[in-house]
Scaffold this active site. Structure first.
Site, PDB file in Angstrom:
ATOM      1  N   ARG A  54       0.791  -1.288   0.104  1.00 44.82           N
ATOM      2  CA  ARG A  54       0.016  -0.097  -0.054  1.00 44.82           C
ATOM      3  C   ARG A  54       0.845   1.277   0.200  1.00 44.82           C
ATOM      4  O   ARG A  54       0.475   2.470  -0.247  1.00 44.82           O
ATOM      5  CB  ARG A  54      -1.094   0.006   1.238  1.00 44.82           C
ATOM      6  CG  ARG A  54      -2.008   0.899   0.951  1.00 44.82           C
ATOM      7  CD  ARG A  54      -3.351   0.486   2.073  1.00 44.82           C
ATOM      8  NE  ARG A  54      -2.589   0.835   3.492  1.00 44.82           N
ATOM      9  CZ  ARG A  54      -2.720  -0.420   4.558  1.00 44.82           C
ATOM     10  NH1 ARG A  54      -3.557  -1.281   4.282  1.00 44.82           N
ATOM     11  NH2 ARG A  54      -2.248   0.024   5.704  1.00 44.82           N
ATOM     12  N   TYR A 107     -16.351  22.163  -9.889  1.00 46.37           N
ATOM     13  CA  TYR A 107     -16.847  20.548 -10.409  1.00 46.37           C
ATOM     14  C   TYR A 107     -17.853  20.026  -9.774  1.00 46.37           C
ATOM     15  O   TYR A 107     -17.784  20.028  -8.414  1.00 46.37           O
ATOM     16  CB  TYR A 107     -15.648  19.615 -10.586  1.00 46.37           C
ATOM     17  CG  TYR A 107     -15.797  18.261 -11.042  1.00 46.37           C
ATOM     18  CD1 TYR A 107     -16.121  17.810 -12.259  1.00 46.37           C
ATOM     19  CD2 TYR A 107     -15.397  17.308  -9.982  1.00 46.37           C
ATOM     20  CE1 TYR A 107     -16.293  16.691 -12.386  1.00 46.37           C
ATOM     21  CE2 TYR A 107     -15.531  15.863 -10.471  1.00 46.37           C
ATOM     22  CZ  TYR A 107     -15.797  15.719 -11.757  1.00 46.37           C
ATOM     23  OH  TYR A 107     -16.156  14.346 -12.230  1.00 46.37           O
ATOM     24  N   ASP A 179      -8.626  23.016  -7.727  1.00 47.20           N
ATOM     25  CA  ASP A 179      -8.747  22.012  -8.852  1.00 47.20           C
ATOM     26  C   ASP A 179      -7.991  22.406 -10.082  1.00 47.20           C
ATOM     27  O   ASP A 179      -8.624  23.403 -10.828  1.00 47.20           O
ATOM     28  CB  ASP A 179     -10.268  21.773  -9.136  1.00 47.20           C
ATOM     29  CG  ASP A 179     -10.452  20.562  -9.906  1.00 47.20           C
ATOM     30  OD1 ASP A 179      -9.614  20.536 -10.803  1.00 47.20           O
ATOM     31  OD2 ASP A 179     -11.409  19.842  -9.879  1.00 47.20           O
ATOM     32  N   LYS A 204      -7.368  12.820 -16.946  1.00 48.69           N
ATOM     33  CA  LYS A 204      -7.461  13.733 -18.206  1.00 48.69           C
ATOM     34  C   LYS A 204      -6.162  13.544 -19.084  1.00 48.69           C
ATOM     35  O   LYS A 204      -5.955  12.532 -19.666  1.00 48.69           O
ATOM     36  CB  LYS A 204      -7.959  15.063 -17.903  1.00 48.69           C
ATOM     37  CG  LYS A 204      -8.784  15.056 -16.741  1.00 48.69           C
ATOM     38  CD  LYS A 204     -10.328  14.596 -17.196  1.00 48.69           C
ATOM     39  CE  LYS A 204     -11.109  14.767 -15.883  1.00 48.69           C
ATOM     40  NZ  LYS A 204     -12.318  13.753 -16.417  1.00 48.69           N
TER      41      LYS A 204
HETATM   42  C1  LIG Z   1     -12.251  19.709 -13.220  1.00 45.54           C
HETATM   43  C2  LIG Z   1     -12.376  18.133 -12.856  1.00 45.54           C
HETATM   44  N1  LIG Z   1     -11.902  17.858 -11.435  1.00 45.54           N
HETATM   45  C3  LIG Z   1     -12.028  16.662 -10.846  1.00 45.54           C
HETATM   46  C4  LIG Z   1     -12.308  15.751 -11.755  1.00 45.54           C
HETATM   47  C5  LIG Z   1     -12.683  14.328 -11.303  1.00 45.54           C
HETATM   48  O1  LIG Z   1     -11.934  13.592 -11.735  1.00 45.54           O
HETATM   49  P1  LIG Z   1     -11.894  11.824 -11.699  1.00 45.54           P
HETATM   50  O2  LIG Z   1     -12.735  11.506 -12.773  1.00 45.54           O
HETATM   51  O3  LIG Z   1     -10.462  11.315 -12.283  1.00 45.54           O
HETATM   52  O4  LIG Z   1     -12.109  11.557 -10.563  1.00 45.54           O
HETATM   53  C6  LIG Z   1     -13.065  15.958 -13.018  1.00 45.54           C
HETATM   54  C7  LIG Z   1     -13.365  14.721 -14.157  1.00 45.54           C
HETATM   55  O5  LIG Z   1     -14.136  15.023 -14.820  1.00 45.54           O
HETATM   56  C8  LIG Z   1     -12.930  17.236 -13.644  1.00 45.54           C
HETATM   57  O6  LIG Z   1     -13.342  17.696 -14.820  1.00 45.54           O
END
Ligand SMILES: Cc1ncc(COP(=O)(O)O)c(C=O)c1O
Length: 385
Positions: A54, A107, A179, A204
């Protein structure tokens, strides 16, 4: 030549690889393990060696170092998804009785986490206008422990004044977390403006091929890094070595992929601005975006993702526009090699913004030729207008 003087292209090519030797592979091999064996019983309780699966592998270490290098942080933590990379550091900072400020443009799942999970643990969340700037000072209370940012905002692409918000937060001893998924850390470095934690949904651009989930948090503050590391350990926030390997592999080519899709997005956004069917283009790099000057001051470029407010259409035609696109897949996410489109209105929740006046469509550009993507959008627009 000092490693610090190298450009990101060179760092992403050479960092995080095993030392060269006769017959050594170019990249760290994937090590799959839960149990790690010790030679002697006396070594079992040593804190200076990795004792269990882990706690990561050489691939995880190399990947964390690359994220730290990307943003110039003091350290990075890895998570099994972007959402986990947001919630892990948040849970490190907040405690029952605290107040958290969240940008209204966050988000969706971040907003939902704050509204439900944090509420259950006695943490109050307040939404603020993403364009508040230094006015955030007026919202900071005695018990405010964290300001959550996202710039540009999800779906609506507002740019936040990071230096102003970081300054107000620091003056009152409040932590800040952004973010930073949109910029990939490639066209925005929030730590340089005094933000404490920069989070990536590495799913992404770093995954890049729409086949792996991953997250990372880069820390500008040593104390927060140490505390978040402990939280991650306590929550069992381990990620698979295979997934870590895929993300490390994606790092090697992320810059040319990012730059091509960034250029495509800007070209399409500028072209869409000239179209009669479009009311507004939401991309901070286009000159008539309301936050264009702020974007120019703090960012070094764009990204693959933008949205448009179309002239009014009925709901059936909105769906028809998306369905008629041939090269844009219908799917959430972005940063993969393939283009995607979604209609956003069913998920758009805002407390501080006016209604948009038309349907909101988001485009995520991949690596196809710009002319083909343009022709695809053009034929689909013709089918509904
Ligand atoms: C701006 C943003 N933050 C966080 C996330 C979350 O990422 P994950 O899908 O890897 O959990 C996304 C996913 O679409 C996103 O667009």
């Amino acid at each position: 030549m000092s490693a610090d003087d190298l450009q990101l292209e060179t760092k992403f090519t050479h960092m995080g690889r095993p030392p060269a030797g006769l017959g050594t592979p170019v990249s760290h091999p994937v090590t799959r393990a839960s149990t790690l064996l010790f030679e002697k019983a006396e070594d079992l309780y040593r804190s200076d060696i990795r004792g269990y699966g882990r706690h990561g592998t050489a691939v995880h270490d190399a990947l964390a170092d690359l994220f730290t290098e990307l943003e110039g942080g003091v350290g990075s933590l890895l998570y099994p998804s972007g959402v986990a990379a947001l919630t892990g550091p948040i849970l490190t900072i907040v405690k029952p009785g605290d107040h958290v400020l969240l940008t209204d443009s966050a988000y969706g799942p971040t907003r939902y986490f704050c509204q439900t999970f944090l509420k259950r643990y006695g943490v109050e969340m307040e939404l603020y206008d993403p364009r508040i700037g230094s006015g955030i000072s007026d919202l900071i209370r005695e018990n405010t422990s964290l300001i959550l940012l996202e710039s540009p905002g999800s779906l609506t692409f507002e740019i936040q004044d990071l230096p102003a918000i970081a300054k107000s937060a620091k003056a009152k001893g409040v932590a800040t977390l952004i973010d930073n998924t949109w910029s990939g850390g490639i066209t925005l470095n929030p730590l340089q403006f005094g933000i404490d934690i920069s989070v990536h949904a590495a799913t992404k651009y770093f995954g890049g091929h729409s086949d792996v989930m991953y997250g990372a948090a880069v820390f500008g503050d040593e104390g927060l890094f140490i505390r978040a590391k402990l939280t991650a350990k306590q929550l069992g926030n381990a990620s698979s070595p295979d997934d870590a390997y895929q993300i490390l592999r994606g790092f090697r080519t992320v810059l040319p992929r990012f730059r091509q899709s960034e250029a495509t997005a800007l070209a399409l956004a500028e072209w869409l601005m000239t179209r009669d069917e479009i009311q507004t283009v939401l991309h901070p790099a286009v000159t008539d975006h309301p936050d264009h000057d702020l974007w120019k001051r703090d960012f070094t470029g764009g990204a693959c993702l933008f949205a448009c407010v179309f002239k009014p259409l009925n709901e059936a035609d909105v769906l028809k526009f998306i369905d008629n696109l041939k090269l844009f897949g219908i799917g959430y996410s972005y940063g993969g090699f393939e283009s995607l489109a979604i209609h956003c209105d069913p998920q758009l929740k805002r407390s501080h913004a006016d209604r948009l006046g038309g349907p909101l469509i988001r485009f995520a550009c991949g690596l196809e030729a710009i002319s083909d993507l343009k022709a695809d959008i053009e034929q689909s627009l013709a089918s509904v207008f």
